[in-house]
Design a protein around this motif. Structure first.
Motif, PDB file in Angstrom:
ATOM      1  N   UNK A   6       0.841  -1.196   0.000  1.00 54.15           N
ATOM      2  CA  UNK A   6       0.000   0.000   0.000  1.00 54.15           C
ATOM      3  C   UNK A   6       0.884   1.257   0.000  1.00 54.15           C
ATOM      4  N   UNK A   7       0.663   2.094  -1.011  1.00 53.62           N
ATOM      5  CA  UNK A   7       1.489   3.303  -1.175  1.00 53.62           C
ATOM      6  C   UNK A   7       0.617   4.547  -1.032  1.00 53.62           C
ATOM      7  N   UNK A   8       0.976   5.389  -0.077  1.00 61.74           N
ATOM      8  CA  UNK A   8       0.262   6.645   0.149  1.00 61.74           C
ATOM      9  C   UNK A   8       0.721   7.678  -0.884  1.00 61.74           C
ATOM     10  N   UNK A   9      -0.216   8.210  -1.661  1.00 58.53           N
ATOM     11  CA  UNK A   9       0.105   9.222  -2.683  1.00 58.53           C
ATOM     12  C   UNK A   9      -0.562  10.528  -2.272  1.00 58.53           C
ATOM     13  N   UNK A  10       0.260  11.540  -1.963  1.00 53.61           N
ATOM     14  CA  UNK A  10      -0.261  12.761  -1.326  1.00 53.61           C
ATOM     15  C   UNK A  10       0.183  14.021  -2.077  1.00 53.61           C
ATOM     16  N   UNK A  11      -0.651  14.520  -3.008  1.00 50.78           N
ATOM     17  CA  UNK A  11      -0.314  15.774  -3.689  1.00 50.78           C
ATOM     18  C   UNK A  11      -0.778  17.004  -2.922  1.00 50.78           C
ATOM     19  N   UNK A  34       0.336  -2.562  -7.022  1.00 46.11           N
ATOM     20  CA  UNK A  34       0.359  -1.871  -5.732  1.00 46.11           C
ATOM     21  C   UNK A  34      -1.055  -1.365  -5.446  1.00 46.11           C
ATOM     22  N   UNK A  35      -1.298  -1.009  -4.197  1.00 49.06           N
ATOM     23  CA  UNK A  35      -2.588  -0.424  -3.827  1.00 49.06           C
ATOM     24  C   UNK A  35      -2.367   1.020  -3.393  1.00 49.06           C
ATOM     25  N   UNK A  36      -2.651   1.983  -4.277  1.00 49.58           N
ATOM     26  CA  UNK A  36      -2.468   3.384  -3.888  1.00 49.58           C
ATOM     27  C   UNK A  36      -3.564   3.842  -2.930  1.00 49.58           C
ATOM     28  N   UNK A  37      -3.185   4.694  -1.982  1.00 47.00           N
ATOM     29  CA  UNK A  37      -4.137   5.364  -1.101  1.00 47.00           C
ATOM     30  C   UNK A  37      -3.955   6.857  -1.363  1.00 47.00           C
ATOM     31  N   UNK A  38      -5.033   7.535  -1.682  1.00 48.76           N
ATOM     32  CA  UNK A  38      -4.969   8.964  -2.007  1.00 48.76           C
ATOM     33  C   UNK A  38      -5.075   9.780  -0.720  1.00 48.76           C
ATOM     34  N   UNK A  39      -4.252  10.822  -0.627  1.00 46.37           N
ATOM     35  CA  UNK A  39      -4.317  11.704   0.547  1.00 46.37           C
ATOM     36  C   UNK A  39      -4.072  13.143   0.106  1.00 46.37           C
ATOM     37  N   UNK A 108       5.596   5.971   0.678  1.00 45.36           N
ATOM     38  CA  UNK A 108       4.958   7.284   0.578  1.00 45.36           C
ATOM     39  C   UNK A 108       5.474   8.007  -0.661  1.00 45.36           C
ATOM     40  N   UNK A 109       4.541   8.581  -1.417  1.00 47.92           N
ATOM     41  CA  UNK A 109       4.891   9.488  -2.519  1.00 47.92           C
ATOM     42  C   UNK A 109       4.208  10.818  -2.220  1.00 47.92           C
ATOM     43  N   UNK A 110       4.999  11.826  -1.897  1.00 41.80           N
ATOM     44  CA  UNK A 110       4.464  13.149  -1.580  1.00 41.80           C
ATOM     45  C   UNK A 110       4.797  14.108  -2.716  1.00 41.80           C
ATOM     46  N   UNK A 111       3.771  14.693  -3.320  1.00 42.10           N
ATOM     47  CA  UNK A 111       4.018  15.725  -4.328  1.00 42.10           C
ATOM     48  C   UNK A 111       3.894  17.081  -3.638  1.00 42.10           C
ATOM     49  N   UNK A 112       5.035  17.550  -3.150  1.00 40.29           N
ATOM     50  CA  UNK A 112       5.153  18.874  -2.527  1.00 40.29           C
ATOM     51  C   UNK A 112       4.399  19.047  -1.214  1.00 40.29           C
ATOM     52  N   UNK A 113       3.946  17.946  -0.585  1.00 36.56           N
ATOM     53  CA  UNK A 113       3.399  18.059   0.775  1.00 36.56           C
ATOM     54  C   UNK A 113       4.577  17.865   1.723  1.00 36.56           C
ATOM     55  N   UNK A 125       9.760  12.362  -2.586  1.00 36.12           N
ATOM     56  CA  UNK A 125       9.262  13.730  -2.758  1.00 36.12           C
ATOM     57  C   UNK A 125       9.252  14.040  -4.252  1.00 36.12           C
ATOM     58  N   UNK A 126       8.106  14.440  -4.782  1.00 42.49           N
ATOM     59  CA  UNK A 126       8.032  14.842  -6.189  1.00 42.49           C
ATOM     60  C   UNK A 126       8.040  16.363  -6.257  1.00 42.49           C
ATOM     61  N   UNK A 127       8.958  16.910  -7.042  1.00 42.13           N
ATOM     62  CA  UNK A 127       8.999  18.364  -7.218  1.00 42.13           C
ATOM     63  C   UNK A 127       9.813  18.719  -8.454  1.00 42.13           C
TER      64      UNK A 127
END
Length: 353
Positions: A6-11, A34-39, A108-113, A125-127
Motif C-alpha cells: 500500500x502506497x500513500x500518494x499525497x499531492x 500496488x494499492x495506492x491510497x490517495x491523501x 509514501x509518494x508526496x508531491x510537494x506536501x 518527494x516529487x517536485x
C-alpha cells in the motif's frame, strides 16, 4: 495470497497541477500491483476521488493557501500565510505517524506536501522546484526547500535531466542533495490523431482569488473573438455543468479522458504557465499562449523561458487582450521531447527490505 503493498500518494492542494500529475503515477502503481491510497484536501482530493472512485481516500490538513489580488503582494501574502502552513505541515506529520501505526503503509509518494514522509517506510518527494524562485530571497527559499527534500529517500523530478528540458534552473542543481531521478515528461494525457473542433481552449486552475479574476476578465475579452471556444473553469464540483454562450462552451470541470480529447481537438491553448500544464502541452505537442499568475516567480520564469526559446508567447495579465493570441503564429509550439518513464525501476524503492 500475498497482500498488495500500500502506497500513500499525497499531492499538494495548490490548484490542480500537483493532483493531475499524480494521476499517471497512481495508474502505474495500480498496473504494477500496488494499492495506492490517495491523501490530500480541497479540490485536489475531489478531483482524485472522481478519477479513482474505488481507491481509499484520506483528507489531510489544508495549507489554506490563497493568492493576493495584486501580484506585487504575492510574497507578502505567502509570508502572512506561513504560520497556517507550518501548522498544517505539523498536523499532517502527526497524521502520517498515526496512520502508519494504525494501518499498513509500505511507502509514501508526496508531491510537494512537506510533512508527508516517514523514516519507517521509503518516502519520495516529487517536485520540479529544487530551486524556489522568490526574487531577492531565492537563495533562502531554495535552501529551505532543499533542506526539506533531504528528509526524503528520493526526489523524483518530472522533467528530462539534460537539454532540452522544460523546468530549466528550477529542476536542475549543480550538486545532488539526495538521490534524484528524472521522470521525463509525465502527463496524464496522450497525443491523439483527431479532427480539430475548437480554435481556442481556455484552461483555468490555481488558488483563488486569481483564478476567478482571470475567468471574469477572459470571458469579457472573448466577446471580441470569433472562433469556436471551449472554456474550462477548473472548478471541481459535484456535477459537471455546461453553458453555451454564442461561440463559447463553458464547462466547470472535465475529467481526464474528456479533457484529453478536448485539448487534442484544439488549435491553441490559453492558460496559466503552471508547470503541470507545461508538461501536458509538451506531451500533446500543442501551441499555447501563457498568462502567468501575477507575482508568482516560477510561472513568470517558465513563461519567459519558453517565449525566449520561441515555443510559446506570454503576456502579463494586466496587458493581455484577445488580439495577443495572433502572436502564436510566430512561435513553433511544443514539439515532442517526450520519453517514457520506467515506473517499475522507480517502484523498486518500495521493494527494499
Amino acid at each position: 495470497m500475498e497482500l498488495k503493498k500500500r502506497i500513500l500518494v499525497a499531492p499538494l492542494n495548490w490548484g490542480l497541477g500537483h493532483a493531475t500529475r499524480c494521476i499517471p503515477i497512481i495508474n502505474a502503481l495500480i498496473s504494477q500491483n500496488y494499492e495506492p491510497i490517495i491523501a490530500s484536501d480541497g479540490i485536489a482530493l475531489k478531483l482524485l476521488k472522481k478519477e479513482f472512485p474505488n481507491l481509499e481516500a484520506i483528507t489531510l490538513p489544508s495549507y489554506k493557501v490563497t493568492y493576493s489580488k495584486k501580484g506585487k503582494h504575492f510574497k507578502l501574502k505567502l509570508l502572512k500565510d506561513s504560520p497556517k502552513m507550518l501548522k498544517a505541515i505539523k498536523a499532517e506529520k502527526e497524521q502520517v505517524k498515526n496512520l502508519l501505526k494504525a494501518t499498513q503503509i509500505d511507502g509514501i509518494i508526496s508531491d510537494n506536501r512537506l510533512g508527508v514522509y516517514s523514516k519507517k517506510v521509503p518516502s519520495v518527494f516529487i517536485s520540479h522546484q529544487l530551486n524556489v524562485l522568490s526574487g531577492s530571497t531565492t537563495w533562502l527559499s531554495s535552501k529551505i526547500h532543499q533542506n526539506i527534500i533531504k528528509k526524503f529517500d528520493e526526489c523524483w523530478i518530472p522533467d528530462l535531466e539534460d537539454e532540452p528540458n522544460l523546468s530549466g534552473k528550477l529542476g536542475h542543481l549543480e550538486q545532488q542533495i539526495i538521490p534524484m531521478k528524472y521522470l521525463g515528461v509525465v502527463s496524464r494525457f496522450n497525443k491523439l490523431n483527431i479532427k480539430k473542433v475548437y480554435d481556442l481552449t481556455v484552461l483555468l486552475s490555481g488558488p483563488e482569488p486569481q483564478r476567478s479574476m482571470l475567468e471574469e476578465y477572459l470571458l469579457e475579452e472573448l466577446t471580441n473573438y470569433n472562433g469556436k471556444v471551449l472554456f474550462v473553469k477548473g472548478c471541481v464540483e459535484s456535477k459537471q455543468n455546461t453553458i453555451i454562450k454564442k461561440n463559447i462552451t463553458i464547462i466547470n470541470f472535465m475529467q481526464t479522458k474528456e479533457l484529453e480529447i478536448a485539448i487534442n481537438q484544439s488549435d491553441i491553448i490559453l492558460s496559466r504557465s503552471g508547470y503541470t500544464t507545461v508538461l501536458d502541452l509538451a506531451k500533446l505537442e500543442k501551441k499555447a499562449f501563457f498568462i502567468p499568475t501575477p507575482g508568482q516567480f516560477e510561472q513568470e520564469y517558465l513563461a519567459k523561458r519558453l517565449d525566449e526559446k520561441g515555443i510559446t508567447p506570454y503576456c502579463s495579465q494586466d496587458k493581455f487582450t484577445i488580439y495577443q493570441l495572433a502572436r502564436t503564429e510566430n512561435y513553433k509550439g511544443f514539439n515532442s521531447i517526450y520519453n517514457s518513464t520506467d515506473f517499475s525501476s522507480l517502484f523498486n524503492l518500495f521493494e527494499r527490505k
